[in-house]
Design a protein around this motif. Structure first.
Motif, PDB file in Angstrom:
ATOM      1  N   LYS A 197      -5.581   5.783  -3.747  1.00  0.00           N
ATOM      2  CA  LYS A 197      -4.722   6.221  -2.637  1.00  0.00           C
ATOM      3  C   LYS A 197      -5.508   6.281  -1.322  1.00  0.00           C
ATOM      4  N   ASP A 198      -6.774   6.763  -1.418  1.00  0.00           N
ATOM      5  CA  ASP A 198      -7.599   6.818  -0.205  1.00  0.00           C
ATOM      6  C   ASP A 198      -7.873   5.435   0.366  1.00  0.00           C
ATOM      7  N   SER A 199      -7.789   4.424  -0.488  1.00  0.00           N
ATOM      8  CA  SER A 199      -8.112   3.070  -0.014  1.00  0.00           C
ATOM      9  C   SER A 199      -7.166   2.650   1.115  1.00  0.00           C
ATOM     10  N   SER A 200      -6.035   3.323   1.265  1.00  0.00           N
ATOM     11  CA  SER A 200      -5.124   2.969   2.358  1.00  0.00           C
ATOM     12  C   SER A 200      -5.779   3.194   3.724  1.00  0.00           C
ATOM     13  N   LEU A 201      -6.832   4.028   3.756  1.00  0.00           N
ATOM     14  CA  LEU A 201      -7.500   4.282   5.034  1.00  0.00           C
ATOM     15  C   LEU A 201      -8.243   3.063   5.573  1.00  0.00           C
ATOM     16  N   VAL A 202      -8.557   2.107   4.692  1.00  0.00           N
ATOM     17  CA  VAL A 202      -9.303   0.950   5.187  1.00  0.00           C
ATOM     18  C   VAL A 202      -8.464   0.092   6.124  1.00  0.00           C
ATOM     19  N   SER A 203      -7.170   0.374   6.221  1.00  0.00           N
ATOM     20  CA  SER A 203      -6.351  -0.393   7.170  1.00  0.00           C
ATOM     21  C   SER A 203      -6.838  -0.181   8.613  1.00  0.00           C
ATOM     22  N   VAL A 204      -7.596   0.906   8.849  1.00  0.00           N
ATOM     23  CA  VAL A 204      -8.088   1.154  10.210  1.00  0.00           C
ATOM     24  C   VAL A 204      -9.164   0.156  10.628  1.00  0.00           C
ATOM     25  N   ILE A 205      -9.778  -0.535   9.673  1.00  0.00           N
ATOM     26  CA  ILE A 205     -10.741  -1.566  10.088  1.00  0.00           C
ATOM     27  C   ILE A 205     -10.109  -2.940   9.864  1.00  0.00           C
ATOM     28  N   ALA A 206      -8.795  -2.993  10.103  1.00  0.00           N
ATOM     29  CA  ALA A 206      -8.052  -4.260  10.091  1.00  0.00           C
ATOM     30  C   ALA A 206      -8.116  -4.980   8.759  1.00  0.00           C
ATOM     31  N   LEU A 207      -8.255  -4.217   7.672  1.00  0.00           N
ATOM     32  CA  LEU A 207      -8.131  -4.837   6.357  1.00  0.00           C
ATOM     33  C   LEU A 207      -6.659  -4.796   5.981  1.00  0.00           C
ATOM     34  N   ALA A 208      -6.119  -5.952   5.642  1.00  0.00           N
ATOM     35  CA  ALA A 208      -4.678  -6.042   5.392  1.00  0.00           C
ATOM     36  C   ALA A 208      -4.354  -5.570   3.985  1.00  0.00           C
ATOM     37  N   ASP A 209      -4.545  -4.292   3.740  1.00  0.00           N
ATOM     38  CA  ASP A 209      -4.242  -3.750   2.422  1.00  0.00           C
ATOM     39  C   ASP A 209      -2.752  -3.427   2.320  1.00  0.00           C
ATOM     40  N   LEU A 210      -2.365  -2.849   1.224  1.00  0.00           N
ATOM     41  CA  LEU A 210      -0.947  -2.595   0.973  1.00  0.00           C
ATOM     42  C   LEU A 210      -0.317  -1.758   2.080  1.00  0.00           C
ATOM     43  N   MET A 211      -0.994  -0.690   2.487  1.00  0.00           N
ATOM     44  CA  MET A 211      -0.445   0.184   3.533  1.00  0.00           C
ATOM     45  C   MET A 211      -0.315  -0.568   4.857  1.00  0.00           C
ATOM     46  N   PHE A 212      -1.361  -1.313   5.193  1.00  0.00           N
ATOM     47  CA  PHE A 212      -1.384  -2.089   6.438  1.00  0.00           C
ATOM     48  C   PHE A 212      -0.228  -3.093   6.459  1.00  0.00           C
ATOM     49  N   GLN A 213      -0.078  -3.818   5.371  1.00  0.00           N
ATOM     50  CA  GLN A 213       0.987  -4.823   5.295  1.00  0.00           C
ATOM     51  C   GLN A 213       2.352  -4.155   5.353  1.00  0.00           C
ATOM     52  N   GLY A 214       2.451  -2.999   4.743  1.00  0.00           N
ATOM     53  CA  GLY A 214       3.719  -2.257   4.803  1.00  0.00           C
ATOM     54  C   GLY A 214       4.067  -1.908   6.244  1.00  0.00           C
ATOM     55  N   GLN A 215       3.065  -1.424   6.982  1.00  0.00           N
ATOM     56  CA  GLN A 215       3.309  -1.074   8.388  1.00  0.00           C
ATOM     57  C   GLN A 215       3.709  -2.301   9.198  1.00  0.00           C
ATOM     58  N   GLN A 216       3.033  -3.416   8.908  1.00  0.00           N
ATOM     59  CA  GLN A 216       3.385  -4.669   9.598  1.00  0.00           C
ATOM     60  C   GLN A 216       4.830  -5.055   9.324  1.00  0.00           C
ATOM     61  N   ALA A 217       5.194  -4.949   8.046  1.00  0.00           N
ATOM     62  CA  ALA A 217       6.545  -5.347   7.662  1.00  0.00           C
ATOM     63  C   ALA A 217       7.581  -4.443   8.317  1.00  0.00           C
ATOM     64  N   VAL A 218       7.251  -3.149   8.404  1.00  0.00           N
ATOM     65  CA  VAL A 218       8.174  -2.213   9.045  1.00  0.00           C
ATOM     66  C   VAL A 218       8.303  -2.556  10.529  1.00  0.00           C
ATOM     67  N   ALA A 219       7.186  -2.853  11.168  1.00  0.00           N
ATOM     68  CA  ALA A 219       7.195  -3.176  12.595  1.00  0.00           C
ATOM     69  C   ALA A 219       8.053  -4.409  12.856  1.00  0.00           C
ATOM     70  N   ARG A 220       8.054  -5.325  11.904  1.00  0.00           N
ATOM     71  CA  ARG A 220       8.769  -6.569  12.104  1.00  0.00           C
ATOM     72  C   ARG A 220      10.256  -6.432  11.791  1.00  0.00           C
ATOM     73  N   THR A 221      10.591  -5.620  10.776  1.00  0.00           N
ATOM     74  CA  THR A 221      11.974  -5.626  10.296  1.00  0.00           C
ATOM     75  C   THR A 221      12.705  -4.304  10.505  1.00  0.00           C
ATOM     76  N   TYR A 222      11.985  -3.236  10.785  1.00  0.00           N
ATOM     77  CA  TYR A 222      12.560  -1.883  10.942  1.00  0.00           C
ATOM     78  C   TYR A 222      13.174  -1.331   9.661  1.00  0.00           C
ATOM     79  N   HIS A 223      12.913  -1.943   8.515  1.00  0.00           N
ATOM     80  CA  HIS A 223      13.456  -1.402   7.261  1.00  0.00           C
ATOM     81  C   HIS A 223      12.459  -0.390   6.693  1.00  0.00           C
ATOM     82  N   ALA A 224      12.205   0.655   7.462  1.00  0.00           N
ATOM     83  CA  ALA A 224      11.125   1.580   7.126  1.00  0.00           C
ATOM     84  C   ALA A 224      11.287   2.195   5.735  1.00  0.00           C
TER      85      ALA A 224
END
Lengths: 245, 265
Positions: free
Chosen positions: B205-232
């Motif tokens: 679960k802590d691994s989601s923090l690596v999105s702060v160094i631009a690693l496209a992990d699950l959390m990062f990709q989720g945020q990207q997808a939300v930004a693109r589609t608004y299906h939060a």
């Protein structure tokens, strides 16, 4: 074979008091001799055993085994320990290993024997201690007496020159003491050099060459079992014997 | 055992139904229009990727790509955390004051600073010096972080093994390292599986923090997808579910190992 010269050993308790476990302790044990050490608890008898294979460090004095001063810094203590088998009060079998694995482990990693050879030696010893049929069970499935017999087999598998028994029967149910003592008696009759800390006076009387009575870190009296149980000279010995017999 | 498993699954299903219905009714109040049909293509889709890669075939969607990265970084980090933790755990019990002091300093330093700060330091400072990729820096940060906790778990595990085990091994002529390897550590590891499992679930679960160094992990990709589609809601639920898949699998795996090792009890 074993010679202890002027050994001093002090323990520090948790409240920083000093407890003298061995005080200027000296003795000789010859090859093939069976020595039984008795004495009240806290008299230093277990400490002496543990000093013989350096499970404890001593403060001063020396212990020479087979010509080697085992407290010499240049001595590889692991090589010394290979030659001294030890049997513990609480067996200390390896619970995650089967009976057979318990007996073969040190043979494989210390003696460097191959698996077939180690297994063969282990089976021979299991037959000797009378539990060959249990080779594939885990220690938790054995009775105390059986566990202790496995522990003896484990020590013997290294083909040691000396065997030490640290109250090997004290943790056993009374009906299991006999089976362990029988194995020890067989060993004694085969000529093994043995140092035995025990409360089993029957064993001392039957097979020991010498009985050593210790109190407060020193030898109070020693002699043959015959002398010991018929006419002990010291008051302290008489008192102790009257309490346990 | 079968009773436990069954009741666990029942409980899980019940929780999901309850949670889902709560959110369903809650969202009615804000007239949210669900678009669950958009989710499957974020996992897998059939088609072309770009003009350069126009061959139509089955491809991983954005969330699945993130899932794979999170899985990878977690597996690597768990592996290294076990190694670091074992070494640290043994060092914590060393007779050597320097070894003991250094391992204690490591544990205290890492446990008492935020993981986020550690990730930044390792990526921007150590990473630039050693030219580490974001993935390597992220894995290193997570391993070092979890290693400190694992070290304490290992230490406790070793200390819980009766000292007679070490004495018996040594009296047979084994060296300290041999006794540790063949006798003490196997027993300690068996005992520390439950706390280790908890630690590794935390690590995933802590691994989601690596999105702060631009690693496209699950959390990062989720945020990207939300930004693109608004299906939060749909996306974050899916992300949560994908984390659950990893952590639950880990839980089940450790329980299986525990049962396997219990045969000598």
């Amino acid at each position: 074979m074993i010679e202890a010269r002027n050994v001093h050993k002090t323990f520090k308790t948790s409240d920083r008091r000093e407890v003298k476990a061995l005080v200027d302790f000296s003795t000789r044990i010859e090859k093939g001799e069976v020595v039984v050490i008795i004495g009240p608890s806290g008299s230093g008898k277990s400490t002496f055993l543990r000093c013989l294979n350096r499970l404890e460090e001593i403060d001063s004095g020396e212990i020479i085994i087979d010509g080697i001063n085992i407290y010499d810094k240049k001595v590889n203590i692991n090589e010394v320990r290979e030659e001294i088998g030890m049997v513990f009060q609480l067996f200390n079998l390896f619970p995650h290993k089967t009976v057979l694995e318990n007996i073969t482990l040190a043979q494989l990693v210390v003696r460097g024997r191959n698996k077939e050879e180690a297994t063969e030696i282990a089976r021979g010893l299991l037959r000797k201690v009378g539990i060959l049929e249990k080779e594939n069970v885990y220690p938790s499935q054995l009775s105390g007496g059986q566990q202790q017999r496995v522990a003896i087999a484990r020590a013997l598998a290294m083909h040691p020159k000396i065997m030490m028994f640290d109250e090997a029967t004290s943790a056993l149910d009374p009906e299991m003491i006999g089976e362990v003592l029988d194995v020890m008696k067989t060993l004694a009759r085969e000529g093994m050099t043995m140092v035995v800390v025990t409360h089993e006076m029957g064993f001392a009387r039957e097979v020991s060459d010498r009985v050593v009575f210790m109190d407060e870190g020193q030898i109070v009296e020693e002699g043959t079992a015959e002398h010991f149980f018929t006419n002990p000279t010291h008051e302290r010995t008489k008192l102790f014997l009257s309490q346990i017999l | 055992m079968t009773f436990n498993k069954r009741s666990l699954v029942t409980l899980l299903i019940l929780a999901i139904i309850l949670g889902a219905s709560y959110y369903f009714f809650a969202t009615r109040g804000i007239t949210y229009i669900w678009h669950w049909e958009k989710i499957p293509q974020m996992l897998f889709y059939h088609g072309a990727k770009s003009a350069q890669d126009a061959v139509p075939r089955l491809r991983m969607g954005i969330l699945m790509i993130g899932f794979v990265l999170t899985l990878k970084i977690s597996v690597f980090s768990i592996f290294f955390a076990i190694i670091i933790g074992t070494v640290v755990g043994i060092c914590r019990l060393s007779d050597e004051p320097v070894t003991r002091g250094l391992s204690l300093a490591y544990v205290e330093l890492i446990r008492n600073t935020p993981l986020l700060v550690q990730i930044y330091i390792i990526y921007f400072f150590v990473g630039s010096l050693l030219r580490l990729s974001a993935f390597a820096a992220g894995t290193a940060a997570l391993s070092i972080f979890a290693g400190a906790y694992v070290g304490e778990i290992v230490r406790a595990g070793i200390q819980s093994i009766h000292k007679g085990q070490m004495e018996a091994s040594r009296s047979l002529g084994m060296g300290y390292a041999q006794a540790m390897r063949y006798v003490v550590l196997p027993q300690a590891f068996k005992r520390i599986i439950p706390p280790l499992a908890g630690q590794f679930i935390s690590l995933i679960k802590d691994s989601s923090l690596v999105s702060v160094i631009a690693l496209a992990d699950l959390m990062f990709q989720g945020q990207q997808a939300v930004a693109r589609t608004y299906h939060a809601f749909e996306i974050y639920f899916t992300v949560a579910f994908l984390y659950l898949v990893m952590t639950f699998t880990l839980s089940m795996a450790t329980q299986y190992i525990e049962r396997r090792l219990a045969i000598s009890d």
